[in-house]
Design a protein around this motif. Structure first.
Motif, PDB file in Angstrom:
ATOM      1  N   SER A 237     -20.958  -3.665  -1.640  1.00 37.65           N
ATOM      2  CA  SER A 237     -21.361  -2.954  -2.843  1.00 37.65           C
ATOM      3  C   SER A 237     -22.413  -3.823  -3.536  1.00 37.65           C
ATOM      4  CB  SER A 237     -20.172  -2.713  -3.771  1.00 37.65           C
ATOM      5  OG  SER A 237     -20.572  -2.043  -4.951  1.00 37.65           O
ATOM      6  N   TYR A 238     -23.605  -3.278  -3.724  1.00 34.08           N
ATOM      7  CA  TYR A 238     -24.730  -4.101  -4.173  1.00 34.08           C
ATOM      8  C   TYR A 238     -25.426  -3.501  -5.394  1.00 34.08           C
ATOM      9  CZ  TYR A 238     -29.292  -6.416  -4.172  1.00 34.08           C
ATOM     10  OH  TYR A 238     -30.413  -7.111  -4.543  1.00 34.08           O
ATOM     11  N   THR A 239     -25.699  -4.350  -6.385  1.00 38.22           N
ATOM     12  CA  THR A 239     -26.541  -3.980  -7.515  1.00 38.22           C
ATOM     13  C   THR A 239     -27.516  -5.107  -7.803  1.00 38.22           C
ATOM     14  OG1 THR A 239     -26.580  -3.331  -9.846  1.00 38.22           O
ATOM     15  CG2 THR A 239     -24.836  -4.853  -9.175  1.00 38.22           C
TER      16      THR A 239
ATOM     17  N   GLU B 243     -23.565  10.257  -9.024  1.00 37.95           N
ATOM     18  CA  GLU B 243     -23.079   9.588  -7.812  1.00 37.95           C
ATOM     19  C   GLU B 243     -23.249  10.532  -6.635  1.00 37.95           C
ATOM     20  OE1 GLU B 243     -19.398   6.975  -7.668  1.00 37.95           O
ATOM     21  OE2 GLU B 243     -18.711   8.711  -6.510  1.00 37.95           O
TER      22      GLU B 243
ATOM     23  N   LEU C 269     -21.213   6.232   2.747  1.00 42.93           N
ATOM     24  CA  LEU C 269     -22.355   5.624   2.084  1.00 42.93           C
ATOM     25  C   LEU C 269     -22.448   6.259   0.706  1.00 42.93           C
ATOM     26  CD1 LEU C 269     -24.902   3.799   2.243  1.00 42.93           C
ATOM     27  CD2 LEU C 269     -26.127   5.811   3.111  1.00 42.93           C
ATOM     28  N   LYS C 270     -22.527   5.428  -0.353  1.00 43.13           N
ATOM     29  CA  LYS C 270     -22.481   5.954  -1.710  1.00 43.13           C
ATOM     30  C   LYS C 270     -23.586   5.336  -2.571  1.00 43.13           C
ATOM     31  CE  LYS C 270     -18.916   4.886  -4.360  1.00 43.13           C
ATOM     32  NZ  LYS C 270     -17.524   4.897  -4.856  1.00 43.13           N
ATOM     33  N   TYR C 271     -24.146   6.164  -3.443  1.00 40.71           N
ATOM     34  CA  TYR C 271     -25.167   5.719  -4.394  1.00 40.71           C
ATOM     35  C   TYR C 271     -24.728   6.126  -5.795  1.00 40.71           C
ATOM     36  CZ  TYR C 271     -29.495   5.755  -7.116  1.00 40.71           C
ATOM     37  OH  TYR C 271     -30.427   5.571  -8.087  1.00 40.71           O
TER      38      TYR C 271
ATOM     39  N   LYS D 213     -25.792   5.831 -10.052  1.00 41.17           N
ATOM     40  CA  LYS D 213     -26.812   5.505 -11.043  1.00 41.17           C
ATOM     41  C   LYS D 213     -26.345   5.998 -12.405  1.00 41.17           C
ATOM     42  CE  LYS D 213     -30.963   4.222 -12.549  1.00 41.17           C
ATOM     43  NZ  LYS D 213     -30.685   4.358 -14.003  1.00 41.17           N
TER      44      LYS D 213
ATOM     45  N   GLU E 299     -27.443   0.583 -11.159  1.00 45.31           N
ATOM     46  CA  GLU E 299     -27.750   1.256  -9.899  1.00 45.31           C
ATOM     47  C   GLU E 299     -27.009   0.512  -8.799  1.00 45.31           C
ATOM     48  OE1 GLU E 299     -31.681   3.206  -7.884  1.00 45.31           O
ATOM     49  OE2 GLU E 299     -31.846   1.159  -8.622  1.00 45.31           O
TER      50      GLU E 299
ATOM     51  N   PHE F  41     -25.421   0.528  -4.710  1.00 47.72           N
ATOM     52  CA  PHE F  41     -25.358   1.044  -3.348  1.00 47.72           C
ATOM     53  C   PHE F  41     -24.099   0.483  -2.693  1.00 47.72           C
ATOM     54  CE2 PHE F  41     -29.773   0.812  -4.594  1.00 47.72           C
ATOM     55  CZ  PHE F  41     -30.317   2.001  -4.151  1.00 47.72           C
TER      56      PHE F  41
END
Length: 368
Positions: free
Chosen positions: A129-131, A323, A338-340, A342, A356, A358
């Protein structure tokens, strides 16, 4: 942080839980699942009667046992099964109705089983999980040096379950559930500290659920919930975040498409007399960022599920969150996703910060 009995149910309540099995395409003839052997069916019926819902018919019990049998075969890899025998009408796209019915039948089969914890919302583990801009300000303001330099990558996981408290409160409808959802953010890749859990949100809920079967503009309303919800991060002092809500949740489906409308009313709390006052409102402006409703929708195409979540405060600032998700099969009982994300409210500690995010990981119980 003041606590009132809580409850929340994003579209997951009626959609979430059973993993997808393969779906026939228009160009591939549908194959029916093998019938459960008579001796095994009789044993299943005898074992299921004590824990099944009182209103289930013999035909519904048989259907539930057959579904369990198909799941066992799929897990064992003994057969490539379809969820049910598909008629010519199903090729026009009525798969969603059968998926919802399948899940609700399996839940009813085990409704009174005190050894059974039913999946509630989506259960997942995202090791990635990256921001780009992690929210470090709450920890710095609280002199928490161990979390003042957050890693941009972390692990994100959720555990969500519910258990039946009472069924058929109003004749043959109205089931009362106790739900609990744990959402944790884990600084697994932190070099500065010993991989701490920087945030854990607890969400206990009391859910009064009504099944339904009326249509509106071609969509069938299958479930309506009244929810008492509490959400808290379990922290004290300046890091404390919490709120209490009364929520409604209505689930609709049509073919392979399903959506849920989830408005809420925040229960008011008294103002804090001083910063960190445990008896006062930790976050009086939370609805300005987390919004006043949530919309969830999902569409199944073959073995893939595409989902969207929208939250909004419905005010001039137009704050909220978006989302997007895509889940796909990995094995008979696991799916990747895979999830996004914002917007605001990725977690309670971040409720007023625009992030934001990912994420990529594994889903244990999906929307269907």
């Amino acid at each position: 942080m003041r606590s009132v009995w809580p409850l929340v149910l994003p579209v997951c309540s009626a959609l979430l839980s059973a993993n997808l099995s393969a779906q026939p395409t228009e160009t591939t003839p549908a194959t029916s699942a093998p019938e459960m052997p008579t001796e095994a069916m009789n044993s299943c019926l005898q074992a299921s009667i004590p824990s099944a819902a009182a209103t289930m018919t013999v035909a519904e019990l048989r259907q539930g046992c057959q579904l369990l049998y198909e799941q066992q075969l799929q897990s064992a890899g003994e057969s490539e099964l379809q969820e049910q025998q598909v008629s010519s009408e199903d090729s026009t796209g009525d798969k969603g109705e059968r998926l919802l019915k399948r899940r609700m039948t399996l839940e009813a089969l085990n409704r009174a089983n005190r050894f059974m914890l039913t999946p509630h919302k989506i259960n997942y583990f995202f090791p990635a999980s990256y921001t780009r801009t992690p929210n470090e300000s709450p920890y710095r303001d609280n002199d928490n040096e161990s979390l003042s330099d957050l890693s941009k990558a972390e692990a994100d996981f959720q555990l969500s379950i519910k258990i039946l408290l009472r069924e058929d409160i109003f004749g043959d409808n109205g089931h009362l559930y106790l739900g609990y959802t744990n959402h944790s953010l884990w600084q697994l890749y932190s070099d500065a500290d010993s991989a701490p859990f920087r945030e854990t949100n607890h969400q206990p809920e009391l859910i009064l659920s009504f099944t339904n079967d009326w249509e509106f503009l071609g969509f069938r309303n299958v479930l309506n919930d009244v929810i008492l919800n509490h959400q808290s991060n379990g922290q004290g002092g300046l890091l404390s975040r919490s709120w209490n809500r009364v929520m409604l949740n209505s689930v609709f489906e049509r073919g392979n498409f399903a959506f849920a409308l989830n408005p809420w009313y925040r229960l008011p709390e008294s103002a804090q007399e001083y910063p960190g006052d445990p008896d006062g409102d930790d976050n009086p402006d939370i609805t300005d960022y987390m919004g006043k409703f949530e919309f969830n929708a999902a569409y199944q195409r073959k073995d893939d599920i595409y989902s969207v979540m929208l939250r909004n405060a419905l005010d001039g600032d137009n704050r909220g969150a978006l989302e997007l998700g895509w889940s796909f099969p990995i094995s008979s009982n696991l799916r990747g996703q895979l999830k996004y994300f914002k917007g605001y409210g990725h977690s309670l500690i971040d409720y007023n910060v625009d992030l934001e995010v990912f994420a990529l990981g594994i889903v244990f119980t999906d929307l269907f």
